[in-house]
Design a protein around this motif. Structure first.
Motif, short mmCIF file in Angstrom:
data_model
loop_
_atom_site.label_atom_id
_atom_site.label_comp_id
_atom_site.label_asym_id
_atom_site.label_seq_id
_atom_site.Cartn_x
_atom_site.Cartn_y
_atom_site.Cartn_z
N VAL A 144 -2.54 -3.54 0.62
CA VAL A 144 -3.87 -3.11 0.29
C VAL A 144 -4.02 -1.78 0.56
N SER A 145 -3.76 -1.43 2.28
CA SER A 145 -3.96 -0.11 2.69
C SER A 145 -2.93 0.74 2.04
N TYR A 146 -1.64 0.31 1.92
CA TYR A 146 -0.86 1.40 1.40
C TYR A 146 -1.12 1.91 -0.02
N SER A 147 -1.68 0.90 -0.74
CA SER A 147 -1.82 1.32 -2.37
C SER A 147 -3.24 1.94 -2.28
N VAL A 148 -3.99 2.06 -1.26
CA VAL A 148 -5.30 2.85 -1.13
C VAL A 148 -5.16 4.14 -0.89
N GLY A 149 -4.26 4.27 0.41
CA GLY A 149 -4.00 5.53 0.89
C GLY A 149 -2.54 6.00 1.46
N GLY A 150 -1.59 5.17 1.08
CA GLY A 150 -0.42 5.37 1.72
C GLY A 150 -0.16 5.14 2.98
N TRP A 151 0.83 5.74 3.67
CA TRP A 151 1.39 5.49 4.92
C TRP A 151 0.29 5.71 5.97
N ALA A 152 -0.49 6.89 5.73
CA ALA A 152 -1.60 7.22 6.78
C ALA A 152 -2.74 6.04 6.94
N VAL A 153 -3.16 5.41 5.94
CA VAL A 153 -4.06 4.59 6.08
C VAL A 153 -3.49 3.21 6.65
N LEU A 154 -2.21 2.99 6.23
CA LEU A 154 -1.51 1.87 6.61
C LEU A 154 -1.51 1.94 8.12
N CYS A 155 -1.16 3.10 8.87
CA CYS A 155 -1.19 3.41 10.07
C CYS A 155 -2.36 3.13 10.90
N LEU A 156 -3.43 3.60 10.17
CA LEU A 156 -4.77 3.54 10.70
C LEU A 156 -5.19 1.83 10.65
N THR A 157 -4.68 1.09 9.68
CA THR A 157 -5.00 -0.17 9.74
C THR A 157 -4.18 -1.15 10.90
N GLY A 158 -2.92 -0.46 11.17
CA GLY A 158 -2.15 -1.12 12.25
C GLY A 158 -2.92 -0.89 13.72
N ALA A 159 -3.21 0.46 13.64
CA ALA A 159 -3.93 0.96 14.89
C ALA A 159 -5.15 0.13 14.94
N ALA A 160 -6.02 -0.02 13.86
CA ALA A 160 -7.25 -0.80 14.11
C ALA A 160 -7.03 -2.25 14.60
N ILE A 161 -5.92 -2.92 14.09
CA ILE A 161 -5.55 -4.36 14.40
C ILE A 161 -5.36 -4.25 15.93
N SER A 162 -4.57 -3.42 16.45
CA SER A 162 -3.85 -3.35 17.69
C SER A 162 -5.05 -2.96 18.74
N LEU A 163 -6.04 -2.06 18.41
CA LEU A 163 -7.14 -1.81 19.11
C LEU A 163 -8.04 -3.07 19.37
N ALA A 164 -7.99 -3.90 18.30
CA ALA A 164 -8.81 -4.82 18.40
C ALA A 164 -8.25 -5.81 19.34
N ALA A 165 -6.85 -5.93 19.40
CA ALA A 165 -6.27 -6.83 20.26
C ALA A 165 -6.53 -6.49 21.59
#
Length: 413
Positions: A369-390
Motif C-alpha cells: 500500500v505505501s509503495y503504491s501511494v508514494g514509492g520508496w520514500a513513503v515505504l521507508c516512512l512506514t517502516g520507520a514508524a513501525i520501528s519507532l512504535a516498537a
C-alpha cells in the motif's frame, strides 16, 4: 534442570555439531515458505494460469505454516519432541515430493499447504535447543539456531531461482524433498530423546495457550514487539524488489535475489544479542537492536536515489542493519519467552510466533500500500514508524514488566 518436554536430567548438553544441525534444519524447513516467490511466472506459464492466481501459492504455504504453529507446535509440550520433529519433517518432504509430480495447480497449492504445516517443526526445534542448552549458553544457542532459520528465509529465493534455471521449478521441490528427508534421518540419530511431564489433554494444551497470554504480561509485551519486528522486516523485503526492479537500478531477478546475501550477513551477527543475554544484558541488547532497526531506515532511504556504487553500498549497509536489529531483538525476545514457564516452552513459542508472523502479513500489506501511494520514500516512512512504535512500546513497557519470570504450575497442563 528441565529437559525438552519437561523431564528431569542432570545436565543439559548440546554440542556445536547438534546446534549446527538444528540451525540448518530450521533454515531448510522454513525456506519452503519462500521457494515459490521467484517461480510464480514460470509456474503460471507451466499450468496456463494467470500470474495473480499463481501468487496464491505464497499465501497457501504461509497458511499451512500458521496451521502448524497453532496446532502442531503445542504438541511439543505433550509428546516426545524428537519424534514430533522427525514426523513433521517427513510430512514436509512428502509434500514437496507431491509438488514435484503435481499435474495441476490445485494439487500444487494443496501440497504447499501441507509443506507449510510440516515446516512449522522449526518452531519445535527452537525451544528444544533452548531446553538442551546450559543456562549460560542459552542465548548464544538460540541465536545460532535462529540465524539458521533467517538464513533459510533470505536464501530461499536465491536458491530457488538458481535451481529453476538449471532444471525447472519442479527441480526446486525435488531437491527440497531429498534434503529434508536426509535431515530427518540425521535428526532421528542425533537429537536426544525427551520425556514430557505434561499430562493434560491436547485440547487442554491448546486452551492453556490463551491462559498463558492472559496471565503473563511479559509474554504480551514480547508478542507485541515480535509482531512489529516482523512487520518492519516484511516492509523491507516486500518493497525491496519494487525498488530494485525500477530505475535507477533496473536490476533483473537474479541480481535482486543476490541482495538477500546482505540480509544473511546481518543475520549472522544476531547471535551477539544472544551472548549479551547470556551475560545478563538482555534488556540492553533489546534497546540497542531496536535503535539500530530505527536508524536503518535512514540508510535505506539515502541509498535509494542513485545506482552509483556509494548509494548501493549505503543501501546494503541499511539492509544489514535492519536484519541485525530485527533478529537481535527477536532472539532477545525468545530467550525471555522460553524461561517464563519452561514446561510450556512450545505453547509460549506458539503464542509468540503466531503474533510474529501475523505482524509479517500486516507488514507485507503495508509495504504494498505505501509503495503504491508514494514509492520508496513513503515505504521507508512506514517502516520507520513501525520501528519507532516498537522502540516506544519497549521503553514504556520494560520497567512495568520487570520481575515477570516463571509461571505457577497450574497453567502447565
Amino acid at each position: 534442570m528441565t529437559e525438552p518436554g519437561g523431564s528431569s536430567t542432570t545436565e543439559p548438553t548440546i554440542g556445536r555439531g547438534l546446534v549446527l544441525l538444528l540451525a540448518v534444519t530450521c533454515g531448510v524447513l522454513v525456506a519452503n515458505l519462500y521457494y515459490a516467490q521467484p517461480l510464480l511466472d514460470t509456474i503460471a506459464r507451466s499450468f496456463g494460469i494467470e500470474e495473480g492466481t499463481a501468487g496464491i501459492l505464497v499465501t497457501t504455504a504461509q497458511i499451512g505454516y500458521a496451521i502448524g504453529l497453532a496446532f502442531l507446535v503445542p504438541l511439543g509440550d505433550l509428546i516426545e519432541r524428537r519424534r514430533l520433529i522427525v514426523t513433521a519433517a517427513l510430512i514436509c518432504a512428502v509434500a514437496d515430493g507431491i509438488a514435484v509430480v503435481s499435474p495441476g495447480f490445485p494439487m500444487l497449492a494443496a501440497a504447499l499447504v501441507l509443506a507449510g504445516v510440516g515446516a512449522s517443526a522449526a518452531m519445535v526445534i527452537v525451544p528444544l535447543a533452548s531446553a538442551l542448552a546450559a543456562e549460560e549458553d542459552r542465548g548464544r544457542t538460540v541465536g545460532t539456531v535462529m540465524s539458521g532459520l533467517l538464513t533459510g528465509i533470505l536464501l530461499a529465493r536465491t536458491v530457488s531461482g538458481l535451481l529453476s534455471e538449471l532444471g525447472g521449478w519442479r527441480l526446486v521441490y525435488g531437491v527440497a524433498a531429498v534434503a529434508i528427508a536426509l535431515l530427518a534421518v540425521v535428526l532421528r540419530k542425533y537429537v536426544p530423546v525427551s520425556t514430557p511431564v505434561v499430562t493434560d489433554t491436547y485440547r487442554g494444551i491448546l486452551g492453556s495457550i490463551l491462559t498463558l497470554v492472559r496471565e503473563l504480561r511479559e509474554l504480551r509485551l514480547r508478542m507485541a514487539l515480535g509482531a512489529l519486528l516482523m512487520a518492519a522486516f516484511s516492509v523491507l523485503w516486500t518493497g525491496l524488489a519494487f525498488l530494485l526492479a525500477a530505475p535507477p537500478f533496473s536490476y533483473g531477478d537474479a541480481v535482486i535475489g543476490l541482495f538477500g546475501i546482505a540480509g544473511v550477513a546481518g543475520a549472522l551477527m544476531a547471535p551477539i544479542a544472544g551472548r549479551m543475554t547470556d551475560k545478563g544484558h538482555g534488556r540492553r541488547a533489546t534497546t540497542l537492536c531496536l535503535s539500530i532497526l530505527l536508524a536503518s531506515w535512514a540508510l535505506l532511504f539515502l541509498g535509494s536515489g542513485s545506482s552509483a556504487l556509494w548509494a548501493v553500498v549505503v543501501l546494503i549497509v541499511g539492509i544489514m542493519a535492519l536484519d541485525l536489529g530485527t533478529q537481535g531483538a527477536h532472539i532477545s525476545n525468545q530467550n525471555v519467552v522460553f524461561v517464563l514457564d519452561p514446561p510450556a516452552r512450545n505453547r509460549l513459542n506458539t503464542a509468540y510466533m503466531v503474533s510474529y508472523f501475523g505482524g509479517g502479513v500486516l507488514g507485507s500489506v503495508a509495504a504494498s500500500v505505501s509503495y503504491s501511494v508514494g514509492g520508496w520514500a513513503v515505504l521507508c516512512l512506514t517502516g520507520a514508524a513501525i520501528s519507532l512504535a516498537a522502540l516506544a512500546i519497549w521503553l514504556l513497557g520494560r520497567s512495568a514488566s520487570s520481575g515477570s519470570v516463571v509461571r505457577s504450575d497450574h497453567v502447565h497442563g
